[in-house]
Design a protein around this motif. Structure first.
Motif, PDB file in Angstrom:
ATOM      1  N   LEU A   1       0.835  -1.201   0.000  1.00 12.56           N
ATOM      2  CA  LEU A   1       0.000   0.000   0.000  1.00 12.56           C
ATOM      3  C   LEU A   1       0.872   1.254   0.000  1.00 12.56           C
ATOM      4  CD1 LEU A   1      -2.815   1.222   0.043  1.00 12.56           C
ATOM      5  CD2 LEU A   1      -2.768   1.118   2.539  1.00 12.56           C
ATOM      6  N   LYS A   2       1.907   1.226   0.832  1.00 10.71           N
ATOM      7  CA  LYS A   2       2.814   2.373   0.871  1.00 10.71           C
ATOM      8  C   LYS A   2       3.527   2.538  -0.468  1.00 10.71           C
ATOM      9  CE  LYS A   2       3.708   2.320   5.843  1.00 10.71           C
ATOM     10  NZ  LYS A   2       4.663   1.970   6.890  1.00 10.71           N
ATOM     11  N   GLN A   3       3.878   1.399  -1.091  1.00 12.86           N
ATOM     12  CA  GLN A   3       4.551   1.474  -2.397  1.00 12.86           C
ATOM     13  C   GLN A   3       3.677   2.191  -3.411  1.00 12.86           C
ATOM     14  OE1 GLN A   3       5.390  -2.590  -3.399  1.00 12.86           O
ATOM     15  NE2 GLN A   3       6.944  -2.789  -1.808  1.00 12.86           N
ATOM     16  N   ILE A   4       2.392   1.826  -3.434  1.00 14.09           N
ATOM     17  CA  ILE A   4       1.476   2.455  -4.390  1.00 14.09           C
ATOM     18  C   ILE A   4       1.415   3.958  -4.132  1.00 14.09           C
ATOM     19  CG2 ILE A   4      -0.958   2.616  -5.086  1.00 14.09           C
ATOM     20  CD1 ILE A   4      -1.132  -0.435  -4.505  1.00 14.09           C
ATOM     21  N   LEU A   5       1.277   4.313  -2.856  1.00 10.90           N
ATOM     22  CA  LEU A   5       1.120   5.728  -2.507  1.00 10.90           C
ATOM     23  C   LEU A   5       2.377   6.535  -2.820  1.00 10.90           C
ATOM     24  CD1 LEU A   5      -0.796   5.343   0.878  1.00 10.90           C
ATOM     25  CD2 LEU A   5      -1.733   6.103  -1.301  1.00 10.90           C
ATOM     26  N   VAL A   6       3.544   6.025  -2.390  1.00 13.74           N
ATOM     27  CA  VAL A   6       4.746   6.849  -2.578  1.00 13.74           C
ATOM     28  C   VAL A   6       5.208   6.871  -4.030  1.00 13.74           C
ATOM     29  CG1 VAL A   6       5.567   6.556  -0.200  1.00 13.74           C
ATOM     30  CG2 VAL A   6       6.414   5.043  -1.980  1.00 13.74           C
ATOM     31  N   THR A   7       5.008   5.759  -4.745  1.00 13.58           N
ATOM     32  CA  THR A   7       5.438   5.791  -6.154  1.00 13.58           C
ATOM     33  C   THR A   7       4.507   6.684  -6.975  1.00 13.58           C
ATOM     34  OG1 THR A   7       4.284   3.703  -6.599  1.00 13.58           O
ATOM     35  CG2 THR A   7       6.640   3.571  -6.124  1.00 13.58           C
ATOM     36  N   MET A   8       3.220   6.688  -6.629  1.00 12.03           N
ATOM     37  CA  MET A   8       2.294   7.630  -7.285  1.00 12.03           C
ATOM     38  C   MET A   8       2.719   9.066  -6.967  1.00 12.03           C
ATOM     39  SD  MET A   8      -0.277   6.567  -9.148  1.00 12.03           S
ATOM     40  CE  MET A   8      -1.689   7.637  -8.950  1.00 12.03           C
ATOM     41  N   GLY A   9       3.095   9.290  -5.704  1.00 17.57           N
ATOM     42  CA  GLY A   9       3.562  10.620  -5.307  1.00 17.57           C
ATOM     43  C   GLY A   9       4.804  11.012  -6.084  1.00 17.57           C
ATOM     44  N   GLY A  10       5.731  10.067  -6.212  1.00 18.78           N
ATOM     45  CA  GLY A  10       6.959  10.323  -6.970  1.00 18.78           C
ATOM     46  C   GLY A  10       6.646  10.671  -8.410  1.00 18.78           C
ATOM     47  N   LEU A  11       5.682   9.956  -8.983  1.00 15.48           N
ATOM     48  CA  LEU A  11       5.285  10.212 -10.370  1.00 15.48           C
ATOM     49  C   LEU A  11       4.762  11.642 -10.529  1.00 15.48           C
ATOM     50  CD1 LEU A  11       3.451   7.976 -12.831  1.00 15.48           C
ATOM     51  CD2 LEU A  11       2.204   9.975 -12.088  1.00 15.48           C
ATOM     52  N   ILE A  12       3.919  12.045  -9.592  1.00 13.36           N
ATOM     53  CA  ILE A  12       3.337  13.404  -9.685  1.00 13.36           C
ATOM     54  C   ILE A  12       4.430  14.462  -9.566  1.00 13.36           C
ATOM     55  CG2 ILE A  12       1.825  15.045  -8.493  1.00 13.36           C
ATOM     56  CD1 ILE A  12       0.096  12.519  -7.736  1.00 13.36           C
ATOM     57  N   VAL A  13       5.347  14.248  -8.627  1.00 11.56           N
ATOM     58  CA  VAL A  13       6.425  15.230  -8.426  1.00 11.56           C
ATOM     59  C   VAL A  13       7.278  15.349  -9.693  1.00 11.56           C
ATOM     60  CG1 VAL A  13       8.578  15.650  -7.166  1.00 11.56           C
ATOM     61  CG2 VAL A  13       6.518  14.959  -5.923  1.00 11.56           C
ATOM     62  N   VAL A  14       7.675  14.199 -10.264  1.00  7.33           N
ATOM     63  CA  VAL A  14       8.551  14.262 -11.447  1.00  7.33           C
ATOM     64  C   VAL A  14       7.791  14.832 -12.649  1.00  7.33           C
ATOM     65  CG1 VAL A  14      10.053  12.951 -12.987  1.00  7.33           C
ATOM     66  CG2 VAL A  14       9.956  12.352 -10.576  1.00  7.33           C
ATOM     67  N   GLU A  15       6.514  14.515 -12.759  1.00  5.61           N
ATOM     68  CA  GLU A  15       5.719  15.101 -13.852  1.00  5.61           C
ATOM     69  C   GLU A  15       5.686  16.625 -13.736  1.00  5.61           C
ATOM     70  OE1 GLU A  15       2.421  11.731 -15.187  1.00  5.61           O
ATOM     71  OE2 GLU A  15       1.775  13.468 -14.009  1.00  5.61           O
ATOM     72  N   GLN A  16       5.550  17.102 -12.513  1.00  5.78           N
ATOM     73  CA  GLN A  16       5.542  18.557 -12.319  1.00  5.78           C
ATOM     74  C   GLN A  16       6.910  19.158 -12.643  1.00  5.78           C
ATOM     75  OE1 GLN A  16       2.770  20.396 -11.783  1.00  5.78           O
ATOM     76  NE2 GLN A  16       1.808  18.395 -12.066  1.00  5.78           N
TER      77      GLN A  16
END
Lengths: 241, 343
Positions: free
Chosen positions: B146-161
């Protein structure tokens, strides 16, 4: 008397909220077979997994040839020369027998002489050399598992129930292989439920109960004392076999 | 006690169905092609769609192969994988824009050299980004899905920005290199040159990956690690290091896929990786988590089916791959080529 190959001193291991090992102390002398005995669930497999670093000891020392390995990661322990045969055999089913053996020879290419010796001990491995390990029978998988540990000379072998669930002919092969290993002067810590195998191979015995060592001594002494067996393990060798 | 059994062990011969079993996933590819051949009225259309489907499948495979290995090796669900595709596309296309004199030249050699430079830059950038992503984002959450899903999604959003900060929020339109524009005609069918190149690159990459996994020791370690990482460590191999290497390689491949996908679509956006992730997930799941061969077959099936259905019934194109996934999972719940995981 020389220092032991392996010494456990006051080893405690927890798994989740359970205190499995509760101050385990025992030695594995050099060049001897030490039997680790006891009822199911008393901490034998946990002891092996703790030595191997799969589970971290909460307290205590694990000395391999004098070096404390309790805090080392599993690969480092293996690189120090510890061969491990887990209870579930740990065979890579998707790999061939040959590939399993190549992986096990982690310090270099396969030694042809040693391989020929292993083929003489476990002929099916040569027969199915190019076949997928997943297609082997239970006994053949166990042969592969032990052969993998034996493919290189190790300082210490940790072997967890190598004859479990096997047909008598295969048990005999396993015992023969371990006998040859013993005759080469290997230091072996062997968990075994088959008492006739334990009696035939063991030099010394360590009996565990409830996460602690409750008896250590010569295997011959334990084998010759039915009352002691009954008291320590709840059955005697004579009753078992 | 005897040292060896006195009997000669033999392996029982499997029945025809059992022997065919492993090849059924491979046979699905010609089966889907045959489906297209039956329902698509014109042979030339079928040929065009087949090449297009194979090209799309190859590119999806390149992007997905790293993800399946990452999941298989360490049980890491990386929802941020798509960002390597986007970053790869932006870095690669930026290089191509800088090398405009090479891409505009009517020389195949110069065009390919420019693409090679773009691909190498994209792979280097996404490889480094993958290393940082693993160290900073993934490493602290090993074993916690669950944490993997959350933090990797977060990482994706940050790098996209970050992509938007660096390259701006607008879509970037690009033209393929001069010699790769247009199509060649074969048997009356028009086949885009770029798609043929994509098929070639994808096939070569698959063969290289297969060779590496089957014929090298590092490949053996990876395959064994997918099945039973604990035992690989007990044999003396540092699986974490291998995993970091696979993560970096997988990220770099996603970067390569991003360049190719950008040139295929002729437009790139910061969210392009996220958008393609649904197809990548389908491919990884139907192939069998951790299986490179399964991923390859799954990607080709998805590519072919999407192109055939888009031609036959465009409204169904979007759901055709979901339908394919449902059908395959009903047949083989662990995917087409399941990787046996140690208990």
């Amino acid at each position: 008397m020389s220092d032991p190959m392996l010494r456990l001193s006051g080893v405690y291991t927890d798994i989740a909220q359970y205190h499995i090992l509760q101050g385990v102390n025992f030695d594995v002398p050099r060049g001897q077979v030490t039997m680790l005995l006891g009822r199911n669930g008393v901490g034998k497999t946990t002891s092996l997994r703790t030595i191997m670093g799969h589970w971290r000891a909460r307290a205590g020392q694990i000395l391999l040839d004098g070096q404390d390995i309790a805090a080392l990661p599993t690969p480092a322990i293996a690189r120090l020369g510890v061969g491990y045969v887990p209870e579930n055999m740990g065979i890579f089913s998707d790999l061939t027998v040959e590939e399993n053996m190549i992986l096990a020879a982690s310090s270099g290419p396969l030694d042809r002489t040693r391989l020929d010796w292993l083929f003489s001990v476990f002929p099916p491995l040569q027969t199915f050399w190019k076949g997928h390990a997943g297609n082997l029978s239970g006994g053949q998988k166990q042969m592969l598992s032990i052969a993998r540990a034996m493919v290189e000379e190790r300082r210490l072998y940790l072997i967890d129930e190598p004859t479990k669930g096997l047909a008598p002919a295969i048990v005999s092969t396993m015992a023969g292989a371990l006998r040859q290993l013993k005759d080469q002067g290997a230091s072996i810590l062997l968990v075994e439920q088959n008492f006739s195998v334990a009696r035939a191979l063991g030099d010394s015995a360590v009996v565990m109960d409830d996460g602690r060592v409750v008896w250590t001594g010569a295997m011959a002494e334990l084998a010759g004392d039915a009352a002691l067996q009954e008291r320590l393990m709840g059955l005697s060798m004579e009753a078992g076999h | 006690m005897t040292a060896a059994p006195d009997h000669t062990p033999t392996m029982s011969r499997a029945g025809l169905a059992e022997r065919l079993g492993p090849y059924i996933p491979v046979l699905l590819i010609p089966a889907i092609m045959a489906f297209g051949l039956i329902f698509i009225p014109s042979m030339s259309s079928w040929l065009t769609l087949t090449v297009s489907g194979l090209a799309m499948g190859m590119m999806i495979f390149i992007m997905a192969s790293g993800m399946t290995l990452v999941f298989g090796l360490m049980d890491v669900i990386n929802f941020g994988h798509g960002v390597f595709i986007s970053v790869g596309a932006f870095v690669g296309i930026s290089i191509l824009l800088v090398l405009g004199h090479m891409t505009e030249a009517p020389s195949l050699a110069l065009n390919l050299a420019a693409i090679l430079a773009a691909v190498l830059a994209a792979m280097a950038a996404t490889g480094v980004l993958g290393w940082a992503f693993e160290r900073v984002i993934v490493k602290p959450v090993y074993g916690a899905h669950l944490k993997q899903i959350l933090v990797t999604m977060g990482g994706l959003i940050v790098v996209e920005q970050l992509i938007i900060v660096l390259w701006g929020p607008e879509e970037i339109y690009i033209l393929r290199p001069e010699a790769l524009r247009g199509a060649i005609t074969f048997a009356g069918a028009a086949m885009e040159k770029y798609r043929l190149l994509a098929v070639g690159i994808g096939a070569v990459l698959f063969l290289v990956m297969r060779y590496t996994l089957r014929r090298t020791k590092i490949g053996l370690i990876v395959r064994a690690g997918v099945e039973n990482g604990e035992m690989v460590e007990a044999l003396g191999y540092r699986l974490r290091l291998v995993f970091v290497g696979v993560f970096i390689a997988g990220s770099a491949l996603a970067g390569l896929g991003g360049v190719m996908w950008g040139l295929y679509q002729e437009v790139i956006t910061a969210h392009m990786g996220q958008q393609i992730m649904i197809l990548i997930f389908i491919v990884v799941i139907i192939g069998g988590l951790g299986s490179v061969e399964g991923c390859f077959i799954g990607a080709l099936l998805v590519g072919l089916l999407q192109n055939y259905i888009a031609f036959l019934e465009p409204k169904l194109a979007l759901i055709s791959n979901i339908g394919l996934m449902v059908a395959i999972l009903m047949w083989r719940p662990q995917g087409m080529i399941p990787v046996v995981k140690a208990k």
